[in-house]
Design a protein around this motif. Structure first.
Motif, PDB file in Angstrom:
ATOM      1  N   TRP A   1      42.667  19.127  24.325  1.00 12.33           N
ATOM      2  CA  TRP A   1      43.803  20.052  24.223  1.00 12.33           C
ATOM      3  C   TRP A   1      44.779  19.562  23.159  1.00 12.33           C
ATOM      4  O   TRP A   1      45.300  20.355  22.383  1.00 12.33           O
ATOM      5  CB  TRP A   1      44.509  20.176  25.578  1.00 12.33           C
ATOM      6  N   ASN A   2      44.994  18.257  23.107  1.00 14.16           N
ATOM      7  CA  ASN A   2      45.879  17.712  22.074  1.00 14.16           C
ATOM      8  C   ASN A   2      45.320  17.956  20.681  1.00 14.16           C
ATOM      9  O   ASN A   2      46.069  18.254  19.746  1.00 14.16           O
ATOM     10  CB  ASN A   2      46.098  16.216  22.295  1.00 14.16           C
ATOM     11  N   ARG A   3      44.010  17.827  20.530  1.00 19.37           N
ATOM     12  CA  ARG A   3      43.409  18.097  19.219  1.00 19.37           C
ATOM     13  C   ARG A   3      43.605  19.556  18.836  1.00 19.37           C
ATOM     14  O   ARG A   3      43.925  19.869  17.684  1.00 19.37           O
ATOM     15  CB  ARG A   3      41.922  17.736  19.222  1.00 19.37           C
ATOM     16  N   MET A   4      43.372  20.470  19.789  1.00 20.82           N
ATOM     17  CA  MET A   4      43.582  21.892  19.506  1.00 20.82           C
ATOM     18  C   MET A   4      45.024  22.152  19.091  1.00 20.82           C
ATOM     19  O   MET A   4      45.290  22.868  18.109  1.00 20.82           O
ATOM     20  CB  MET A   4      43.228  22.735  20.727  1.00 20.82           C
ATOM     21  N   LEU A   5      45.975  21.572  19.820  1.00 22.85           N
ATOM     22  CA  LEU A   5      47.388  21.771  19.507  1.00 22.85           C
ATOM     23  C   LEU A   5      47.731  21.234  18.124  1.00 22.85           C
ATOM     24  O   LEU A   5      48.457  21.877  17.351  1.00 22.85           O
ATOM     25  CB  LEU A   5      48.248  21.083  20.570  1.00 22.85           C
TER      26      LEU A   5
ATOM     27  N   ALA B   1      45.587  27.726  30.483  1.00 22.57           N
ATOM     28  CA  ALA B   1      46.872  27.280  31.016  1.00 22.57           C
ATOM     29  C   ALA B   1      47.490  26.202  30.129  1.00 22.57           C
ATOM     30  O   ALA B   1      48.698  26.196  29.875  1.00 22.57           O
ATOM     31  CB  ALA B   1      46.698  26.765  32.441  1.00 22.57           C
ATOM     32  N   ALA B   2      46.653  25.285  29.643  1.00 25.32           N
ATOM     33  CA  ALA B   2      47.146  24.187  28.812  1.00 25.32           C
ATOM     34  C   ALA B   2      47.802  24.694  27.535  1.00 25.32           C
ATOM     35  O   ALA B   2      48.918  24.292  27.181  1.00 25.32           O
ATOM     36  CB  ALA B   2      45.992  23.239  28.475  1.00 25.32           C
ATOM     37  N   LEU B   3      47.129  25.578  26.826  1.00 30.30           N
ATOM     38  CA  LEU B   3      47.667  26.079  25.563  1.00 30.30           C
ATOM     39  C   LEU B   3      48.853  27.012  25.790  1.00 30.30           C
ATOM     40  O   LEU B   3      49.823  26.998  25.029  1.00 30.30           O
ATOM     41  CB  LEU B   3      46.575  26.782  24.768  1.00 30.30           C
TER      42      LEU B   3
ATOM     43  N   LEU C   1      48.326  22.284  37.722  1.00 30.49           N
ATOM     44  CA  LEU C   1      47.920  20.987  37.178  1.00 30.49           C
ATOM     45  C   LEU C   1      48.529  20.774  35.795  1.00 30.49           C
ATOM     46  O   LEU C   1      49.052  19.697  35.486  1.00 30.49           O
ATOM     47  CB  LEU C   1      46.403  20.903  37.109  1.00 30.49           C
ATOM     48  N   ILE C   2      48.482  21.795  34.960  1.00 33.56           N
ATOM     49  CA  ILE C   2      49.069  21.688  33.608  1.00 33.56           C
ATOM     50  C   ILE C   2      50.572  21.491  33.710  1.00 33.56           C
ATOM     51  O   ILE C   2      51.168  20.733  32.928  1.00 33.56           O
ATOM     52  CB  ILE C   2      48.723  22.929  32.775  1.00 33.56           C
ATOM     53  N   HIS C   3      51.225  22.174  34.663  1.00 38.00           N
ATOM     54  CA  HIS C   3      52.660  21.994  34.877  1.00 38.00           C
ATOM     55  C   HIS C   3      52.981  20.526  35.122  1.00 38.00           C
ATOM     56  O   HIS C   3      53.947  19.991  34.571  1.00 38.00           O
ATOM     57  CB  HIS C   3      53.113  22.857  36.058  1.00 38.00           C
TER      58      HIS C   3
END
Length: 281
Positions: free
Chosen positions: A61-65, A90-92, A275-277
């Protein structure tokens, strides 16, 4: 128009091998290139190795961001497997809240070239990428679904996703995923308190899937474990095991002892969104 394709892997870009379906480089890139309107500048970031979505997590997710933020003037399509699509959605959605970006997630239940749903989902994703309204959406089975509350409700059919409306707060802070140990725990009848205690000992926090609108078993030992975990600084966020409706603490006396432990109310959040929260807040 600039279009950024982040191809992580998943069924949509797989092909038959003697061992079964496996990712094949170039399939998704070629399919998108053939479908793009004239004048579109395509930028690609292809994961190497391509991933089954079961392996996707915070580092990805960090790489995508990072990739999305390095191309501030581009609309984004992310091709991704379906098994953890709800987590990535949810993450993005939460990490990009307030950044005014349009991100379209896309995957499929059958690979490209198998007369299934892949081509139609990809066509929809490209069409959706031409829009201007910010948000993170999933293009799937002829519909655009808000990705912040995705639910994969069927493991086989092409119409496999629903979405549960979420209250995703806006923020001006650029957020990434920290190294936290988190998990989703389902409270089920007869679950041993010492087993929950042993799991929580290894975690920084957890999402608790509890019953109905907010009840759990009246197990003194279990309630003590939860209360002590909260007191020690671990964040426990509760969501309902029901797909819709959310939590309403205080409706049933059977939930009073549970809420007295200090757990957080996740309201109508999906387990993935809760979970993302915890990861981001």
């Amino acid at each position: 128009m600039k279009l950024l394709l982040i191809h992580t892997g998943g069924t949509i870009g797989m092909a038959e091998t003697p061992e079964g379906l496996a990712p094949r480089k170039g399939l998704v890139e070629e399919a998108i290139t053939k479908r793009l309107p004239q004048g579109t500048e395509l930028i690609t970031d292809v994961f190497n190795p391509l991933l089954d979505s079961a392996d996707v997590g915070p580092a990805h997710w960090n790489r995508m961001l990072e990739t999305i933020r390095s191309h501030p003037d581009a609309t984004v399509i992310i091709t991704h497997g379906t098994d953890t699509m709800a987590f990535t959605g949810a993450a993005l959605s939460q990490a990009l809240a307030g950044e005014v970006r349009r991100v379209i997630l896309c995957g499929s239940m059958l690979p490209l070239g198998q007369e299934g749903d892949a081509e139609g989902n990809l066509d929809l994703a490209i069409s959706a990428a031409m829009g201007t309204e910010p948000g993170v959406l999933l293009a799937f089975y002829g519909r655009l679904l808000a990705a912040d509350g995705l639910i994969k409700h069927h493991s086989q059919e092409a119409d496999s996703f629903r979405t549960q409306p979420q209250a995703t707060p806006r923020t001006t802070k650029r957020r990434t995923f920290l190294d936290r140990k988190l998990a989703i725990l389902t409270l089920s009848p007869g679950i041993p308190a010492d087993a929950v205690e042993a799991i929580l000992e290894k975690l920084d926090g957890a999402v608790l899937r509890i019953f109905g609108s907010g009840t759990a078993m009246n197990d003194t030992n279990l309630l003590k474990v939860l209360a002590e975990a909260v007191k020690s600084g671990k964040r426990l966020r509760a969501v309902s095991q029901c797909e819709a409706g959310g939590l309403s603490p205080g409706v049933y006396a059977a939930g009073a002892s549970l809420w007295s432990t200090g757990i957080e109310n996740g309201g109508t959040e999906t387990p993935e969104a809760a979970l993302i929260h915890l990861w981001l807040n």
